[in-house]
Design a protein around this motif. Structure first.
Motif, PDB file in Angstrom:
ATOM      1  N   GLU A  83       0.691  -1.245  -0.135  1.00  0.00           N
ATOM      2  CA  GLU A  83      -0.094   0.047  -0.033  1.00  0.00           C
ATOM      3  C   GLU A  83       1.028   1.375   0.023  1.00  0.00           C
ATOM      4  N   ASP A 107      -2.361 -12.046  -2.521  1.00  0.00           N
ATOM      5  CA  ASP A 107      -3.397 -10.939  -1.944  1.00  0.00           C
ATOM      6  C   ASP A 107      -2.994  -9.373  -2.605  1.00  0.00           C
ATOM      7  N   ASP A 110      -5.132  -7.209  -5.291  1.00  0.00           N
ATOM      8  CA  ASP A 110      -6.351  -6.453  -4.428  1.00  0.00           C
ATOM      9  C   ASP A 110      -5.805  -5.490  -3.685  1.00  0.00           C
ATOM     10  N   ARG A 111      -4.959  -5.701  -2.799  1.00  0.00           N
ATOM     11  CA  ARG A 111      -4.210  -4.713  -1.971  1.00  0.00           C
ATOM     12  C   ARG A 111      -3.864  -3.409  -2.878  1.00  0.00           C
ATOM     13  N   SER A 114      -6.758  -1.566  -4.276  1.00  0.00           N
ATOM     14  CA  SER A 114      -7.492  -0.428  -3.378  1.00  0.00           C
ATOM     15  C   SER A 114      -6.804   0.770  -3.312  1.00  0.00           C
ATOM     16  N   VAL A 115      -5.674   0.968  -3.908  1.00  0.00           N
ATOM     17  CA  VAL A 115      -4.920   1.965  -3.610  1.00  0.00           C
ATOM     18  C   VAL A 115      -5.026   2.714  -5.233  1.00  0.00           C
ATOM     19  N   ALA A 118      -8.880  -0.805  -9.597  1.00  0.00           N
ATOM     20  CA  ALA A 118      -8.661  -1.949 -10.192  1.00  0.00           C
ATOM     21  C   ALA A 118      -8.662  -1.942 -11.858  1.00  0.00           C
TER      22      ALA A 118
END
Length: 306
Positions: A83, A107, A110-111, A114-115, A118
């Motif tokens: 992130e 993971d 997707d992490r 989120s920043v 997509a």
């Protein structure tokens, strides 16, 4: 293409060197002594298939200093920095920028999405064994030389195909996956297991996978991850465990997972997103994963280095 390699360690340095040698405009984001060496002496890639020497490369600690936006970002930072690194990339991410994750685990995409959103992020898996041998020098230790990547929604995009063509032309294999989540989990079956065993045992592949008892434990750990993938609704190939175990026997005898090297050097390790993630998801899904839970417990005291 204008390419930014976010995390110019073993994986990022390896693929970035090939792309730079092929004539792409490649900038490497690094830090510490490695960054100093890149800025002063350039990048050297060493290995059995021949060396690549780049006497002058663009290298920085701050992506914002590069100016403009990138066509492609190869995102190869450690999972625990996902992130934070995503935020620092914002100045070079435009509407058409592709950020391809080349991280361990499952993971990361997707992490990062989120920043950065997509649409910007493509999941990716790197198949290479490489590490920073010394500042400014990346050494690869096997014949693996491939990336597989794809859109998170499973579409076959033209931009992904263009990148694959560029990678192949640069000298390494590249495939576009129509189900990158399944691809990541198929790799995770072996990756989480190999990372745990070489790190906890402090022994290389040649001693682990040619020992009958340890090889049996490896199979059980792989089956734990495969069972968890099914519980997560991920359709991996039914022979993934057999294929993964067969692949371990072809590993160079002295090869360790990258997490072992981090542990040996007193650095932070990614265990929380490998066996730690398996343990947490297993508990949440009601899937027994006792071996990965034990491995996570053994590695947990060292997640922040020491």
């Amino acid at each position: 293409m204008r390419i930014v390699v976010m995390g110019a360690g073993g994986v990022g340095g390896y693929f970035g060197a090939y792309l730079a040698q092929a004539g792409h405009d490649v900038a490497f984001v690094a830090r510490g002594a490695h960054l100093d060496a890149l800025q002063r002496d350039g990048l050297r890639l060493e290995g059995s298939r021949g060396d690549i020497v780049l006497p002058k490369v663009t290298a920085t600690e701050d992506p914002a200093s590069l100016g403009g936006t990138a066509d492609v970002i190869l995102f190869a930072v450690k999972l625990y920095d996902t992130e934070t690194a995503g935020v620092t990339l914002m100045p070079v991410v435009g509407p058409e920028t592709m950020v391809v994750t080349l991280q361990n685990g499952v993971d990361g995409p997707d992490r990062l999405a989120s920043v950065l959103g997509a649409h910007t992020v493509l999941g990716g898996a790197a198949y290479v064994s490489a590490l920073i041998a010394e500042p400014g020098v990346v050494r690869y230790t096997s014949d693996m030389s491939k990336i597989v990547f794809g859109e998170l929604d499973g579409t076959q995009s033209e931009r992904a195909r263009r990148l694959a063509d560029a990678c192949i032309a640069a000298g390494f294999s590249a495939e576009v996956s129509g189900d990158i989540r399944a691809t990541l989990w198929e790799k995770f079956v072996l990756l989480a297991t190999n990372s745990a065993l070489t790190t906890v045992l402090r022994k290389p592949a040649g001693e682990i996978y040619h020992d009958g008892e340890l090889s049996g434990i490896a199979r059980e750990m792989m089956e734990e991850v495969a069972g968890l993938a099914a519980a997560e609704g991920i359709s991996i190939h039914p022979e993934t465990v057999d294929r993964s175990l067969a692949l371990t026997r072809s590993f160079p005898p002295g090869m360790y997972a990258s997490m072992y090297h981090d542990l040996a050097r007193g650095r932070r390790i990614e265990a929380e997103s490998l066996s730690g993630l398996v343990s947490r998801l297993g508990r949440a899904r009601g899937v027994p994963v006792p071996l990965h839970t034990m491995a996570w417990a053994a590695m947990k005291p060292w997640v922040n280095g020491g």
